[in-house]
Write an enzyme that holds these catalytic residues in place. Structure first.
Site, PDB file in Angstrom:
ATOM      1  N   LYS A  69       0.840  -1.208   0.000  1.00 37.18           N
ATOM      2  CA  LYS A  69       0.000   0.000   0.000  1.00 37.18           C
ATOM      3  C   LYS A  69       0.878   1.264   0.000  1.00 37.18           C
ATOM      4  O   LYS A  69       0.578   2.249  -0.669  1.00 37.18           O
ATOM      5  CB  LYS A  69      -0.929  -0.019   1.218  1.00 37.18           C
ATOM      6  CG  LYS A  69      -1.705   1.263   1.457  1.00 37.18           C
ATOM      7  CD  LYS A  69      -2.766   1.546   0.414  1.00 37.18           C
ATOM      8  CE  LYS A  69      -3.468   2.876   0.689  1.00 37.18           C
ATOM      9  NZ  LYS A  69      -4.486   3.204  -0.294  1.00 37.18           N
TER      10      LYS A  69
ATOM     11  N   LYS B 107       0.075  11.316   6.389  1.00 37.81           N
ATOM     12  CA  LYS B 107       0.400  10.147   7.223  1.00 37.81           C
ATOM     13  C   LYS B 107       0.991   9.023   6.377  1.00 37.81           C
ATOM     14  O   LYS B 107       1.989   8.390   6.743  1.00 37.81           O
ATOM     15  CB  LYS B 107      -0.901   9.706   7.914  1.00 37.81           C
ATOM     16  CG  LYS B 107      -0.871   8.407   8.677  1.00 37.81           C
ATOM     17  CD  LYS B 107      -1.603   7.245   8.010  1.00 37.81           C
ATOM     18  CE  LYS B 107      -3.014   7.437   7.580  1.00 37.81           C
ATOM     19  NZ  LYS B 107      -3.603   6.333   6.860  1.00 37.81           N
TER      20      LYS B 107
HETATM   21  P1  NAP Z   1     -12.226   8.618   7.993  1.00 37.46           P
HETATM   22  O1  NAP Z   1     -13.379   9.134   7.228  1.00 37.46           O
HETATM   23  O2  NAP Z   1     -11.543   9.511   8.961  1.00 37.46           O
HETATM   24  O3  NAP Z   1     -12.710   7.271   8.745  1.00 37.46           O
HETATM   25  C1  NAP Z   1     -12.057   6.682   9.840  1.00 37.46           C
HETATM   26  C2  NAP Z   1     -13.128   6.402  10.876  1.00 37.46           C
HETATM   27  O4  NAP Z   1     -12.580   5.622  11.943  1.00 37.46           O
HETATM   28  C3  NAP Z   1     -13.671   7.700  11.491  1.00 37.46           C
HETATM   29  O5  NAP Z   1     -15.075   7.731  11.296  1.00 37.46           O
HETATM   30  C4  NAP Z   1     -13.277   7.585  12.957  1.00 37.46           C
HETATM   31  O6  NAP Z   1     -14.219   8.111  13.846  1.00 37.46           O
HETATM   32  C5  NAP Z   1     -13.184   6.072  13.140  1.00 37.46           C
HETATM   33  N1  NAP Z   1     -12.333   5.695  14.266  1.00 37.46           N
HETATM   34  C6  NAP Z   1     -11.060   6.057  14.504  1.00 37.46           C
HETATM   35  N2  NAP Z   1     -10.625   5.492  15.646  1.00 37.46           N
HETATM   36  C7  NAP Z   1     -11.661   4.761  16.139  1.00 37.46           C
HETATM   37  C8  NAP Z   1     -11.828   3.946  17.282  1.00 37.46           C
HETATM   38  N3  NAP Z   1     -10.855   3.792  18.188  1.00 37.46           N
HETATM   39  N4  NAP Z   1     -13.027   3.331  17.476  1.00 37.46           N
HETATM   40  C9  NAP Z   1     -14.029   3.498  16.587  1.00 37.46           C
HETATM   41  N5  NAP Z   1     -13.926   4.273  15.458  1.00 37.46           N
HETATM   42  C10 NAP Z   1     -12.749   4.887  15.256  1.00 37.46           C
HETATM   43  O7  NAP Z   1     -11.096   8.083   6.999  1.00 37.46           O
HETATM   44  P2  NAP Z   1     -11.261   7.226   5.651  1.00 37.46           P
HETATM   45  O8  NAP Z   1     -11.109   8.112   4.484  1.00 37.46           O
HETATM   46  O9  NAP Z   1     -12.447   6.327   5.762  1.00 37.46           O
HETATM   47  O10 NAP Z   1      -9.901   6.378   5.717  1.00 37.46           O
HETATM   48  C11 NAP Z   1      -9.738   5.312   6.635  1.00 37.46           C
HETATM   49  C12 NAP Z   1      -8.365   4.683   6.400  1.00 37.46           C
HETATM   50  O11 NAP Z   1      -8.286   4.182   5.057  1.00 37.46           O
HETATM   51  C13 NAP Z   1      -7.193   5.655   6.549  1.00 37.46           C
HETATM   52  O12 NAP Z   1      -6.094   4.989   7.093  1.00 37.46           O
HETATM   53  C14 NAP Z   1      -6.923   6.084   5.110  1.00 37.46           C
HETATM   54  O13 NAP Z   1      -5.577   6.497   4.945  1.00 37.46           O
HETATM   55  C15 NAP Z   1      -7.239   4.801   4.364  1.00 37.46           C
HETATM   56  N6  NAP Z   1      -7.699   4.969   2.958  1.00 37.46           N
HETATM   57  C16 NAP Z   1      -8.533   5.982   2.610  1.00 37.46           C
HETATM   58  C17 NAP Z   1      -8.952   6.077   1.284  1.00 37.46           C
HETATM   59  C18 NAP Z   1      -9.856   7.202   0.824  1.00 37.46           C
HETATM   60  O14 NAP Z   1      -9.907   7.451  -0.396  1.00 37.46           O
HETATM   61  N7  NAP Z   1     -10.586   7.860   1.706  1.00 37.46           N
HETATM   62  C19 NAP Z   1      -8.540   5.140   0.338  1.00 37.46           C
HETATM   63  C20 NAP Z   1      -7.731   4.069   0.748  1.00 37.46           C
HETATM   64  C21 NAP Z   1      -7.316   3.997   2.078  1.00 37.46           C
HETATM   65  P3  NAP Z   1     -14.652   9.669  13.804  1.00 37.46           P
HETATM   66  O15 NAP Z   1     -15.801   9.688  12.845  1.00 37.46           O
HETATM   67  O16 NAP Z   1     -15.021  10.006  15.194  1.00 37.46           O
HETATM   68  O17 NAP Z   1     -13.454  10.439  13.295  1.00 37.46           O
END
Ligand code: NAP
Length: 357
Positions: A176, A244
């Protein structure tokens, strides 16, 4: 292990990526329990039949397959390795699948800890973005063999259509990070091209169309370039998550004793964007670094937040280009306790707890 739709699934993290992934799992008929730090983000999934759990431990308690899609390695560490983390609280024989983009070393630590507890932990980060998550066409990068993950494929196939297996724990995360360093330089290339087109008096959309049909193309150009041209900075992928990811890649490159100049350059730019208030904008907001101040301000950025000392230091031969103060943490512009720059800030590391061991 129960077969197919008898399998109980739990999903921890229902943000931009987790929510549509959960939707596909529900649509495929699996019993799904969800947990998210901010409960409202899981409301749609609950309205469509998912069970709500207040904590990851409660979500995991009866699950055969537990997926995590949280934000940062520190979140992953908390969810898996804290006293009431999944390593302890999931049932024996359960599958713990981390979809988050996180540290390869942390993935290996979690895999080893799970093995001791008779659980299966595997790192399976994803690529394809929000659009791929919504379409159920994500690409999976698996830190295990195809044979290893065969029992959980019915769940994984609900939201993916390409699976690459890299053999051992942590290898999915390393794969990744290869994807992320390639993407990071594509983003810089796209932002450079838009700035040159705009300042050169060309129609930006026509230039993007032209690049998109040739060797200069990338999904940064074809999917995110038009958003830049429209002034759409909403996040499909958060700028702070790109920062990150590049930091994790730089940490790994340091362990391997190689330099990644493209990634270092992209890191400096994303770090700057995050410093001036762009953390929660989409990655395409990188283009705002090239825009006039009025447009940047309208998008919520504040150039006065930039710590110019960082950039003065970059001129020093000693500087690594990460934009941080390496001589102690006497740095005014941003929070070093949360530093993920991937560099050793002094002998023994910067103590931020986020660097590769
Ligand atoms: P995001 O919208 O910030 O989603 C992460 C979620 O995890 C948030 O809703 C957060 O809660 C929740 N969370 C964090 N810690 C937690 C815990 N201890 N217990 C329960 N829930 C918890 O981010 P995302 O875009 O979905 O990305 C998630 C991951 O995938 C990241 O590592 C990112 O780098 C990776 N990624 C993202 C993409 C993309 O295009 N978005 C593509 C591939 C990979 P809150 O709502 O309270 O913040």
């Amino acid at each position: 292990m129960a077969s197919n739709h008898d399998m109980k699934v739990a999903l921890i993290g229902c943000g931009i990526m987790g929510a549509p992934i959960g939707g596909h799992i529900l649509d495929a008929g699996f019993d799904l329990t969800v947990c998210n730090r901010t409960k409202e983000k899981a409301d749609d999934l609950v309205a469509h039949g998912a069970h709500w759990a207040d904590t990851p431990a409660e979500a995991a308690k009866a699950a055969d397959v537990i997926l995590t899609m949280v934000g940062y390695p520190s979140d992953v560490e908390d969810v898996y390795l804290s006293t009431d983390g999944l390593i302890r609280t999931a049932r024996k024989g359960a599958w713990l699948v981390d979809l988050t983009t996180s540290s390869p070393q942390l993935a290996r630590d979690i895999h080893d800890a799970a093995e001791v507890e008779d659980k299966h932990a595997v790192d399976i980060p994803v690529t394809g973005g929000e659009s791929g998550a919504k379409a159920g066409t994500l690409t999976l990068m698996v830190g295990a063999t195809a044979e290893d993950v065969a029992p959980i494929m019915p769940v994984l196939e609900t939201f993916s259509d390409k699976v690459f297996c890299f053999g051992g724990a942590g290898c999915g995360q390393t794969a990744k990070l290869c994807n992320q360093v390639s993407l990071a330089s594509c983003m810089v290339g796209m932002a450079d091209a838009v700035a040159l087109a705009d300042q050169g008096g060309l129609d930006v959309n026509t230039v993007l169309d032209m690049i998109g049909g040739g060797m200069g193309s990338s999904r940064a150009v074809t999917e995110l370039g038009p958003k830049v041209a429209d002034g759409d900075w909403k996040p499909g992928f958060l700028a702070e998550h790109m920062r990150k990811d590049i930091a994790l890649a730089l940490a790994q490159s340091e362990d391997l004793d190689i330099t990644l100049p493209g990634a270092e350059n992209a890191f400096a730019l994303y770090d700057m964007l995050c410093q001036i208030g762009g953390s929660r904008l989409g990655t395409q907001a990188l283009a705002l670094l090239y825009a006039d101040e009025g447009e940047a301000t309208a998008a919520g950025l504040d150039w006065s937040l930039l710590d110019m000392d960082d950039y003065a230091e970059e001129a020093d031969d000693d500087s690594c280009g990460c934009g941080h103060d390496h001589e102690g943490h006497g740095h005014g512009g941003h929070d070093h306790d949360g530093c993920t720059c991937g560099h050793d800030h002094h002998d023994g590391g910067c103590g931020c707890g986020k660097h590769e061991a």
